[in-house]
Motif scaffolding. Structure first.
Motif, mmCIF file in Angstrom:
data_model
loop_
_atom_site.group_PDB
_atom_site.id
_atom_site.type_symbol
_atom_site.label_atom_id
_atom_site.label_comp_id
_atom_site.label_asym_id
_atom_site.label_seq_id
_atom_site.Cartn_x
_atom_site.Cartn_y
_atom_site.Cartn_z
ATOM 1 N N LEU A 1 -16.136 3.249 -19.125
ATOM 2 C CA LEU A 1 -15.914 2.379 -17.969
ATOM 3 C C LEU A 1 -16.258 3.109 -16.679
ATOM 4 O O LEU A 1 -16.861 2.535 -15.755
ATOM 5 C CB LEU A 1 -14.446 1.925 -17.946
ATOM 6 N N TYR A 2 -15.918 4.390 -16.624
ATOM 7 C CA TYR A 2 -16.270 5.195 -15.445
ATOM 8 C C TYR A 2 -17.778 5.341 -15.321
ATOM 9 O O TYR A 2 -18.340 5.195 -14.230
ATOM 10 C CB TYR A 2 -15.608 6.567 -15.575
ATOM 11 N N LEU A 3 -18.467 5.619 -16.444
ATOM 12 C CA LEU A 3 -19.923 5.775 -16.403
ATOM 13 C C LEU A 3 -20.619 4.490 -15.975
ATOM 14 O O LEU A 3 -21.549 4.505 -15.169
ATOM 15 C CB LEU A 3 -20.444 6.205 -17.771
ATOM 16 N N HIS A 4 -20.148 3.352 -16.513
ATOM 17 C CA HIS A 4 -20.854 2.084 -16.281
ATOM 18 C C HIS A 4 -20.507 1.447 -14.940
ATOM 19 O O HIS A 4 -21.345 0.743 -14.358
ATOM 20 C CB HIS A 4 -20.517 1.094 -17.389
ATOM 21 N N HIS A 5 -19.285 1.655 -14.463
ATOM 22 C CA HIS A 5 -18.844 0.856 -13.320
ATOM 23 C C HIS A 5 -18.174 1.641 -12.191
ATOM 24 O O HIS A 5 -18.392 1.334 -11.011
ATOM 25 C CB HIS A 5 -17.857 -0.233 -13.795
ATOM 26 N N ASP A 6 -17.360 2.632 -12.555
ATOM 27 C CA ASP A 6 -16.490 3.216 -11.540
ATOM 28 C C ASP A 6 -17.095 4.377 -10.776
ATOM 29 O O ASP A 6 -16.628 4.711 -9.693
ATOM 30 C CB ASP A 6 -15.173 3.672 -12.185
ATOM 31 N N SER A 7 -18.104 5.055 -11.343
ATOM 32 C CA SER A 7 -18.711 6.161 -10.611
ATOM 33 C C SER A 7 -19.685 5.613 -9.577
ATOM 34 O O SER A 7 -20.040 4.431 -9.578
ATOM 35 C CB SER A 7 -19.449 7.093 -11.589
#
Length: 841
Positions: free
Chosen positions: A633-639
């Protein structure tokens, strides 16, 4: 008088002490070994006594390393007849045999069962410092009536003979334990066979699952590590009395063993006293090419080809028996001679295959009196001869012997280094094509040797002038140790500019000497494993910080672009579920990444290991799934970037000391900018079995590609099975197909790892399986995003959509009319899709 008595008493005491000291490694009629006693060899290397495996009350007589802190048993007497109490006694009886019984002698659990022993000679058993328990008569200690080395358990020790006594017919067979807590005779056996040229085989029951290859004079052709003079020297003896192989340690202070494990492998291990653990040197089988006859007759298993989509390729002059099988990655039926080929005609010749394990020699013919040239002539004169090789490459110049094949040539594979040459017979047309390719290579070589120096001389002056005029300020050692991180990033297609990278990158640049010192010069004892692009080593810096060093292989396929890509991505990504990069080292051809050290290695080492799987209860597995979701989720959206990993799999999820997951290996990751949602590549990379269908077949990748890989990974975590597992009972050849069948039958909870028993939350397990099936649906548009997945996991009351049929459900078809194939047993896809060429890792 008193003085004489004192002297006499002293002598008696001294003699009794000497007698005691010299008998601690022996068993006699009057000196048995009782449960609780320990017999220690003269050099204190090995000990013999009674032991119980972990979590067991059964008692066994065994031999183990005396000075190794982790009790390591190398031989067991009563493997299938344990004593259930502590009254066991090992003694020498009146017949001169070693016997194991209880105190009341009501039942004999084990005996050496030696016949023909002279009754007037006293038998003695002695534990030698080699780990051999020997039985001899009288004072003749050089002639053994029995020895444990002739009746091994699961461990092959240095100076031990492995092979066959031609006179007595004794075949020393090594067999695995039934499990790590049961030393009984297990399913796997390792033994020598003399049919054709001598070979060693690993069996599961009566089925061959791995072969060492024939003896090359330097070692077994299927174990290239043996050609390197590292720990041991192998000696092969073949005479009228015996056919054996013996290993001797170059350094006798090192403890090394070969073990037939209950996990269907043969492992060479050495003891690391610093870390107090056994370190793996090599293990076989360790990849699909090691599987016996993986590519069928006249098939060559080659993991190192940059052009082939499938590891199986055909010999020169041959083609696949079934192209349909080939497309479905099934090479078991092998290859056939090409249509129109005319062997045994004028103009026949041979094509050389380099660095191979030669085919199974069970049906081959061996003539040790011929050299390689004579071997070629012999094969050429015989129309049934399809190939030849040297029997002893260490003597190839002066002789070396000759092996020829006259039938199916099976179980051949290539190595990146090692192996030997195999010469395959081809007709004149195929030979002409081969020679044409060789001439082209020769012309290129001549140009490189002659033409390039001339061109280089022409540009030499210009090069010096350009170098002199360049006014770029760099550190004096930057060209040797590091590279300009920000400048190198700017040159990458699709990479970030300075405004994205930022002015300060919090990374250390390590020099090569620091890395070498930390890893003890990349010692094999510090090697943690091998990844897609090189080896990983454990290291310790001067400040006592432990690190993991990813040393990229020069022939790995990961070039400067992938290297910089991985450095750039991990440096800017900070999340508890992503592995942390500490720095890098770039020295000439050496490229290395320095990570935080995670002691528990990859998730695959737990979920696919019967012993370790029990350490992951359902609660921990669910937490691991949630952690992977957070990382993606961090790789796809939150970073600040949108990162597509492209190679998510169990081995790329590392576990820290608390078994928390961290996603690693970003060498293949791609960055999406702004509103980009999908991209296309002509260079399909990744791991077969985890690739989404649109990526594998069309080169299209998006966040939904990672979602597909995540779905496969969740199913593997829950089931403890790899996706490429074969479910013969269900007629499906992968995990997805099995789960889908169970889902349709409302039996999907039966896929849960049996090691969990009933101690799992059925509601959570069903939820995770449901989500996983949604993630592996055929169409990318039908799959959820990681945001959707996170929501579904945290809101268990939410009604989930019904999944559509997943991708890649392959079945074993039993009727050729179903696909219109030439013969039964072909493998087909219910999707009827063809698979494009892949470049797998």
């Amino acid at each position: 008088m008193c003085k004489k008595k004192c002297i006499l008493a002293s002598m008696l005491i001294f003699l009794s002490i000497v007698q005691f000291c010299t008998s601690i490694d022996t068993i006699t009629l009057s000196q048995p070994v009782k449960d609780g006693d320990i017999l220690v060899s003269n050099g204190e290397t090995f000990a013999l006594g009674f032991f119980s495996p972990t979590n067991s009350s059964n008692r066994y007589v065994g031999i183990w390393y005396n000075k190794v802190s982790e009790q390591t048993v190398v031989w067991v007497a009563n493997r299938d007849r344990p004593i259930t109490n502590s009254s066991g006694i090992l003694s020498v009886d009146e017949t001169g045999n070693l016997v194991l019984h209880e105190q009341d002698q009501s039942f004999m659990y084990w005996s050496t069962n030696v016949t023909g022993v002279q009754m007037n000679n006293v038998s003695t058993a002695q534990l030698l410092d080699s780990g051999n328990l020997v039985l001899f008569q009288g004072q003749n200690r050089d002639v053994y009536s029995w020895q444990s080395f002739d009746y091994p358990s699961n461990t092959f020790l240095p100076s031990m003979k492995f092979g066959i006594n031609r006179k007595t017919g004794l075949n020393r067979v090594f067999t695995s334990w039934k499990s790590s807590v049961n030393p009984g005779v297990g399913d796997y056996s390792h033994k020598m066979e003399l049919v054709g040229s001598t070979q060693l085989f690993l069996y599961q029951g009566v089925a061959k699952i791995w072969r060492t290859g024939s003896w090359t004079g330097l070692g077994w052709s299927g174990i290239p590590e043996m050609s390197v003079k590292y720990l041991l020297k192998g000696t092969y003896i073949n005479n009228d009395n015996e056919v054996v192989v013996i290993y001797y340690l170059h350094n006798t202070s090192i403890l090394s063993r070969l073990v037939v494990t209950e996990s269907r492998t043969i492992d060479r291990q050495s003891w690391n006293e610093v870390d107090r653990k056994w370190v793996g040197i090599w293990s076989y089988p360790n990849d699909q090419c090691d599987g016996y006859n993986h590519c069928g007759p006249f098939g060559l298993c080659d993991l190192y080809s940059t052009f082939a989509a499938f590891e199986c390729v055909c010999y020169p002059g041959y083609e696949a028996q079934s192209q349909q099988d080939w497309l479905l990655r099934d090479g078991s039926r092998g290859c056939k001679i090409k249509v129109g080929t005319q062997l045994c005609e004028s103009g026949d010749g041979f094509v050389e295959l380099n660095r191979v394990k030669v085919p199974d020699t069970s049906t081959a013919r061996v003539n040790m009196s011929l050299g390689l040239k004579a071997c070629k002539e012999l094969c050429l004169r015989n129309c049934t001869c399809l190939g030849y090789a040297s029997a002893d490459i260490s003597q190839e110049v002066t002789g070396g012997g000759c092996i020829t094949w006259h039938g199916d040539m099976i179980d051949t594979r290539t190595f990146s280094d090692g192996g030997q040459s195999l010469y395959v017979r081809v007709d004149a047309a195929e030979l002409a094509q081969y020679l044409s390719r060789m001439r082209k290579k020769s012309h290129k070589y001549q140009f490189m040797v002659i033409g390039m120096p001339i061109l280089a001389a022409g540009f030499l002056l210009c090069t010096f002038i350009c170098c002199y005029l360049r006014k770029k300020k760099v550190k004096q050692d930057e060209g040797e140790v590091g590279f300009s991180f920000k400048n190198s990033m700017k040159s990458l297609e699709g990479s970030l500019m300075e405004k994205d990278i930022g002015k300060n990158v919090d990374l250390d640049v390590f020099d090569l000497s620091t890395i070498a010192a930390a890893t003890d010069h990349f010692s094999p004892s510090n090697k943690l494993g091998e990844g897609g692009f090189g080896s990983v080593y454990k290291g310790k810096l001067l400040n006592e910080q432990e690190i993991a060093v990813k040393r990229l292989s020069q022939s790995s396929g990961q070039g400067m672009q992938e290297f910089k890509n991985e450095v750039m991505l991990i440096a800017k990504l900070q999340h508890r579920n992503l592995v942390r990069l500490l720095g890098y080292c770039f020295h000439k051809e050496e490229k290395m990444l320095v990570y935080e050290y995670l002691p528990n290695k990859g998730l695959d080492s737990f979920i696919f290991d019967q012993e370790k799987a029990s350490l992951l209860d359902w609660k921990k597995r669910f937490q691991i799934i949630q952690g992977i979701v957070c990382g993606l989720l961090y790789l796809h959206h939150d970073s600040r970037l949108r990162i597509i990993h492209r190679d998510l799999k169990a081995s790329n999820v590392l576990l820290d000391s608390d078994l928390n997951p961290k996603i690693s290996d970003f060498g293949l990751a791609k960055i999406f900018r702004g509103g980009e949602d999908e991209a296309k590549t002509h260079r399909v990379v990744g791991t077969y079995g985890y690739m989404s269908p649109e990526y594998a077949m069309e080169g299209l990748f998006s966040v939904k590609s990672d979602v597909f890989s995540f779905g496969i990974l969740v199913l593997e975590i829950i089931s403890g099975r790899k996706n490429n597992s074969y479910y013969q009972r269900d007629s499906v050849i992968n995990l997805i197909g099995h789960v889908w069948d169970m889902w349709k039958q409302d039996k999907v909870l039966t896929i849960v790892d049996s090691s969990l028993g009933d101690s799992f939350d059925a509601r959570e397990a069903l939820l995770c399986i449901h989500i996983a099936i949604l993630c592996v649906q055929e169409l990318a548009s039908d799959r959820p995003t990681m945001t959707n997945v996170a929501f579904m996991l945290s809101n268990q009351e939410t009604m989930l959509p019904s999944p559509k049929q997943p991708a890649f459900i392959f079945r074993q078809l039993n009727h050729r009319r179903e696909l219109g194939l030439a013969s039964t047993g072909d493998v087909g896809s219910v999707d009827n899709e063809t698979i494009t060429i892949l470049q797998a890792r």
